[in-house]
Design a protein around this motif. Sequence first.
Motif, PDB file in Angstrom:
ATOM      1  N   ARG A 146       0.882  -1.219   0.007  1.00  0.00           N
ATOM      2  CA  ARG A 146       0.034  -0.117   0.188  1.00  0.00           C
ATOM      3  C   ARG A 146       0.837   1.316   0.098  1.00  0.00           C
ATOM      4  O   ARG A 146       0.498   2.214  -0.485  1.00  0.00           O
ATOM      5  CB  ARG A 146      -0.903   0.018   1.141  1.00  0.00           C
ATOM      6  CG  ARG A 146      -2.296   0.928   0.823  1.00  0.00           C
ATOM      7  CD  ARG A 146      -3.287   0.531   1.541  1.00  0.00           C
ATOM      8  NE  ARG A 146      -3.255   1.255   2.994  1.00  0.00           N
ATOM      9  CZ  ARG A 146      -4.151   1.084   3.909  1.00  0.00           C
ATOM     10  NH1 ARG A 146      -5.110   0.138   3.754  1.00  0.00           N
ATOM     11  NH2 ARG A 146      -4.131   1.697   4.924  1.00  0.00           N
TER      12      ARG A 146
ATOM     13  N   VAL B  62       1.656   1.977  -3.655  1.00  0.00           N
ATOM     14  CA  VAL B  62       0.403   2.371  -4.835  1.00  0.00           C
ATOM     15  C   VAL B  62      -0.187   3.742  -4.127  1.00  0.00           C
ATOM     16  O   VAL B  62      -0.499   4.570  -4.811  1.00  0.00           O
ATOM     17  CB  VAL B  62      -0.606   1.180  -4.887  1.00  0.00           C
ATOM     18  CG1 VAL B  62       0.039   0.002  -5.317  1.00  0.00           C
ATOM     19  CG2 VAL B  62      -1.418   1.155  -3.339  1.00  0.00           C
ATOM     20  N   SER B  63      -0.139   3.830  -2.821  1.00  0.00           N
ATOM     21  CA  SER B  63      -1.172   5.125  -2.351  1.00  0.00           C
ATOM     22  C   SER B  63      -0.292   6.376  -2.143  1.00  0.00           C
ATOM     23  O   SER B  63      -1.067   7.438  -2.055  1.00  0.00           O
ATOM     24  CB  SER B  63      -1.676   4.645  -1.172  1.00  0.00           C
ATOM     25  OG  SER B  63      -0.762   4.282  -0.134  1.00  0.00           O
ATOM     26  N   ARG B  64       0.968   6.065  -1.796  1.00  0.00           N
ATOM     27  CA  ARG B  64       1.811   7.762  -1.539  1.00  0.00           C
ATOM     28  C   ARG B  64       1.588   8.434  -2.903  1.00  0.00           C
ATOM     29  O   ARG B  64       1.877   7.822  -4.059  1.00  0.00           O
ATOM     30  CB  ARG B  64       3.127   7.348  -1.379  1.00  0.00           C
ATOM     31  CG  ARG B  64       3.403   6.439  -0.114  1.00  0.00           C
ATOM     32  CD  ARG B  64       3.335   7.501   1.055  1.00  0.00           C
ATOM     33  NE  ARG B  64       2.754   6.669   2.293  1.00  0.00           N
ATOM     34  CZ  ARG B  64       2.702   7.098   3.427  1.00  0.00           C
ATOM     35  NH1 ARG B  64       2.981   8.565   3.744  1.00  0.00           N
ATOM     36  NH2 ARG B  64       2.411   6.397   4.388  1.00  0.00           N
ATOM     37  N   SER B  65       0.979   9.584  -2.886  1.00  0.00           N
ATOM     38  CA  SER B  65       1.032  10.497  -3.929  1.00  0.00           C
ATOM     39  C   SER B  65       2.005  11.410  -3.982  1.00  0.00           C
ATOM     40  O   SER B  65       1.730  12.455  -3.120  1.00  0.00           O
ATOM     41  CB  SER B  65      -0.172  10.786  -4.068  1.00  0.00           C
ATOM     42  OG  SER B  65      -0.540  12.024  -4.504  1.00  0.00           O
TER      43      SER B  65
ATOM     44  N   ARG C  59       3.164  15.011  -5.344  1.00  0.00           N
ATOM     45  CA  ARG C  59       2.384  15.797  -5.945  1.00  0.00           C
ATOM     46  C   ARG C  59       3.457  16.879  -6.176  1.00  0.00           C
ATOM     47  O   ARG C  59       3.973  17.571  -5.224  1.00  0.00           O
ATOM     48  CB  ARG C  59       1.087  16.048  -5.670  1.00  0.00           C
ATOM     49  CG  ARG C  59       0.177  15.048  -5.910  1.00  0.00           C
ATOM     50  CD  ARG C  59      -1.234  15.164  -5.341  1.00  0.00           C
ATOM     51  NE  ARG C  59      -2.125  14.145  -5.790  1.00  0.00           N
ATOM     52  CZ  ARG C  59      -3.073  13.883  -5.378  1.00  0.00           C
ATOM     53  NH1 ARG C  59      -3.615  14.604  -4.432  1.00  0.00           N
ATOM     54  NH2 ARG C  59      -3.807  12.954  -5.894  1.00  0.00           N
TER      55      ARG C  59
ATOM     56  N   LEU D 287     -16.503  17.719  -5.212  1.00  0.00           N
ATOM     57  CA  LEU D 287     -16.092  16.433  -5.287  1.00  0.00           C
ATOM     58  C   LEU D 287     -16.403  15.525  -4.129  1.00  0.00           C
ATOM     59  O   LEU D 287     -16.394  14.287  -4.440  1.00  0.00           O
ATOM     60  CB  LEU D 287     -14.530  16.493  -5.643  1.00  0.00           C
ATOM     61  CG  LEU D 287     -13.834  17.081  -6.827  1.00  0.00           C
ATOM     62  CD1 LEU D 287     -12.365  16.995  -7.072  1.00  0.00           C
ATOM     63  CD2 LEU D 287     -14.722  16.629  -8.017  1.00  0.00           C
TER      64      LEU D 287
ATOM     65  N   HIS E  42      -7.484  15.912 -17.545  1.00  0.00           N
ATOM     66  CA  HIS E  42      -7.035  14.365 -17.105  1.00  0.00           C
ATOM     67  C   HIS E  42      -5.499  14.524 -16.997  1.00  0.00           C
ATOM     68  O   HIS E  42      -5.043  14.037 -16.186  1.00  0.00           O
ATOM     69  CB  HIS E  42      -7.601  13.308 -18.104  1.00  0.00           C
ATOM     70  CG  HIS E  42      -9.084  13.179 -17.794  1.00  0.00           C
ATOM     71  ND1 HIS E  42      -9.287  12.484 -16.727  1.00  0.00           N
ATOM     72  CD2 HIS E  42     -10.298  13.497 -18.455  1.00  0.00           C
ATOM     73  CE1 HIS E  42     -10.601  12.242 -16.531  1.00  0.00           C
ATOM     74  NE2 HIS E  42     -11.111  12.798 -17.681  1.00  0.00           N
TER      75      HIS E  42
ATOM     76  N   ARG F 196      -4.698  16.391 -13.993  1.00  0.00           N
ATOM     77  CA  ARG F 196      -5.297  15.561 -12.681  1.00  0.00           C
ATOM     78  C   ARG F 196      -4.012  14.685 -12.492  1.00  0.00           C
ATOM     79  O   ARG F 196      -3.937  14.103 -11.430  1.00  0.00           O
ATOM     80  CB  ARG F 196      -6.409  15.112 -12.783  1.00  0.00           C
ATOM     81  CG  ARG F 196      -7.700  16.065 -12.382  1.00  0.00           C
ATOM     82  CD  ARG F 196      -8.889  15.438 -12.096  1.00  0.00           C
ATOM     83  NE  ARG F 196      -9.911  16.449 -12.575  1.00  0.00           N
ATOM     84  CZ  ARG F 196     -10.500  16.506 -13.708  1.00  0.00           C
ATOM     85  NH1 ARG F 196     -10.206  15.655 -14.598  1.00  0.00           N
ATOM     86  NH2 ARG F 196     -11.480  17.342 -14.214  1.00  0.00           N
TER      87      ARG F 196
ATOM     88  N   PRO G 270      -6.470  16.106  -8.042  1.00  0.00           N
ATOM     89  CA  PRO G 270      -7.724  16.902  -8.358  1.00  0.00           C
ATOM     90  C   PRO G 270      -8.009  18.341  -7.840  1.00  0.00           C
ATOM     91  O   PRO G 270      -9.144  18.849  -8.344  1.00  0.00           O
ATOM     92  CB  PRO G 270      -8.731  16.035  -7.880  1.00  0.00           C
ATOM     93  CG  PRO G 270      -8.339  15.325  -6.841  1.00  0.00           C
ATOM     94  CD  PRO G 270      -6.952  15.238  -6.920  1.00  0.00           C
ATOM     95  N   ASP G 271      -7.255  18.945  -7.216  1.00  0.00           N
ATOM     96  CA  ASP G 271      -7.207  20.348  -6.659  1.00  0.00           C
ATOM     97  C   ASP G 271      -7.776  21.333  -7.705  1.00  0.00           C
ATOM     98  O   ASP G 271      -6.684  21.791  -8.541  1.00  0.00           O
ATOM     99  CB  ASP G 271      -6.181  20.639  -6.018  1.00  0.00           C
ATOM    100  CG  ASP G 271      -6.367  22.072  -5.130  1.00  0.00           C
ATOM    101  OD1 ASP G 271      -7.388  22.715  -5.481  1.00  0.00           O
ATOM    102  OD2 ASP G 271      -5.751  22.321  -4.272  1.00  0.00           O
TER     103      ASP G 271
END
Lengths: 364, 275
Positions: A10, A13-16, A18, A250, A297, A300, A305-306
């Motif tokens: 996890r 996959v989940s660390r984003s 940005r 959202l 897209h 994003r 999505p901010d």
Amino acid sequence: MTAVATGSMRQAVSRSVRPSRPLVIGAAAVLLAASAILSLAIGATGISLDALPRVIAGLFDPAIAADPAAIRERLVLLEIRLPRTVLGVLVGAALAVSGAVMQGLFRNPLADPGLIGISSGSALAAVSVIALGDGLLAPVVQLLGPYAVPACSFVGGLVATVVLYRIATRAGYTSIATLLLAGIALGAIASAIIGIIIFGSDDRELRDLNFWMLGSIGGATWPKIVGTLPFFLACLVALPYLSRVLNAFLLGEAEAGHLGVSIETAKRIAMFAVACAVGAAVAVSGVIGFVGIVVPHIIRLITGPDHRVVLPASALLGGALLLVADVGARVIVAPAELPIGILTALMGAPFFLWLLMRRRGGLG
Amino acid sequence: MLTVTDIGVRRGGRWLLQDVSLSAEPGARIAILGPNGAGKSTLLKVMTGEMTPDTGDVAFDGEPLASIPRARLARRRAVLPQSSMLTFPFTVREVAALGITVPAFPLDRASQERIVERAIAVVGLKRLADATFDTLSGGEKQRAQLARVLCQLWACAEQGPAPHLFLDEPTASQDLAHQLAILDVATAHAERGGTVIAILHDINLAAAWADRLVILSEGQVYADGTAAQVVTEAMLADVFRVVLSPGTVPPTAVPFILPQTAVLLEDRALVSSGG
């Protein structure tokens, strides 16, 4: 053992990670500037960018301005390429922002002004004027002259929006699902009528119609830009408000309400802003697909999505994408021109697919 | 101070709520209980301004809810929804920050970040702060939303009186430790003078946590009082259709129930006892 494995997966996959807001917007702005230079430098006449200093000097020095070569250079750069570049930026930005706003409002990645029938409404009005300009709609053409097509296109987009809003609103509440489905239905009806008009028209008109269906910014002139600028600006003014409100949307409409958003007011402002932008864009460039879906897209996928990043960055990248596509449209079959919609699809869609596949690879 | 007066909600020819009145003082912890379809969520929607009632009215500190503009209402109350999904995945930190940025609280960046990080820590998601919402479990999603609600509450509290907090089944998808931790967070807010109203399904948890229990049955208030007054054999049979006599925990005499001894009344049994 299992817990550890799941946990580490996890993490992956989940660390984003940005990039910061100024970085993304700055990068998009640099891309737009580069595209604008490209758009000014390349064209069928062979005049390149090194003519620009002479043209600028000519504005202040009548001796240089009187030179026949300088007159021709000035004409090409200031009266043909510059308005075309400015219009490309405006149309690209309007389409990309409209797509981003609709997707945020509907919480649906497929939402696009093309999809909810606003573009089709504009195009139907434009096509009707072209095909029936000598007959049924002659009084409109006589009254508005060269502005008949753009004016009707804008009105068509607004009418489509108002009709959709009426269908989807019951007792002061707008159903997003009904709006989306009604938009698809209206778009289908408009496309069918456009098809009937194409079928019944002669060759010259058919070529014009094709151009309207696939788009072009080749007809750019300063009066056209001045005429549509207020509508582009009306959309621009709404963006700071919309970026805050769409972030709340959202989470869901009820949650947006809990966070202090007047839901119905927000929807009306979003739809009016989109009608302004799309109506104006279709009026001067026909229906150009893919910008409204692909550009937001891409942004994003890079930044999340901010909307405070997505809206301005989409505007800049949309302008850049349209300018590059337009340069391609001018160059590939020069001295003829390709409809720009073919190029936006050819450029936008593969890049979009590549990003999707790369992301899926990352998700395992 | 929250005042709910003679609320009636009629949908499709049926009264979902009828003559519902209740009031809540600052610092009160109120649990709303009732069987499925009793009107709990409808009542919460009316109290938060999400739904306009057909009769009656709701007032915050004497000011009618209907006359408070939305933007100002976000400074008077915060709401934790039952469940939520995001089409476009924000991270946990971004979801929490929405509680400050959407109502546009005039706070400097440092204060905003301080509040967001504290809220994430309080709900136990510090390790997952950069995780995107779609990768979270149901319980983690709910706690990410709670962090957003806490940000809104704390940002409000920096500007004025403690706002009202509404929770729709906040413990539903949580393990026991997180259930207690979430109710502790709610208690902390009540101790700062905020009113907390929570829909709960667990009668024991409600009896242990709330000052007052409001029992809804078929759209009406069946009982409103302390756990000792309300959790009775008669109430359990009338409202929940279960034959069960509650015990009490000394020394405070908080009632509890044990499902091992329960007998379902005929109209609620999914399996016929006659075989």
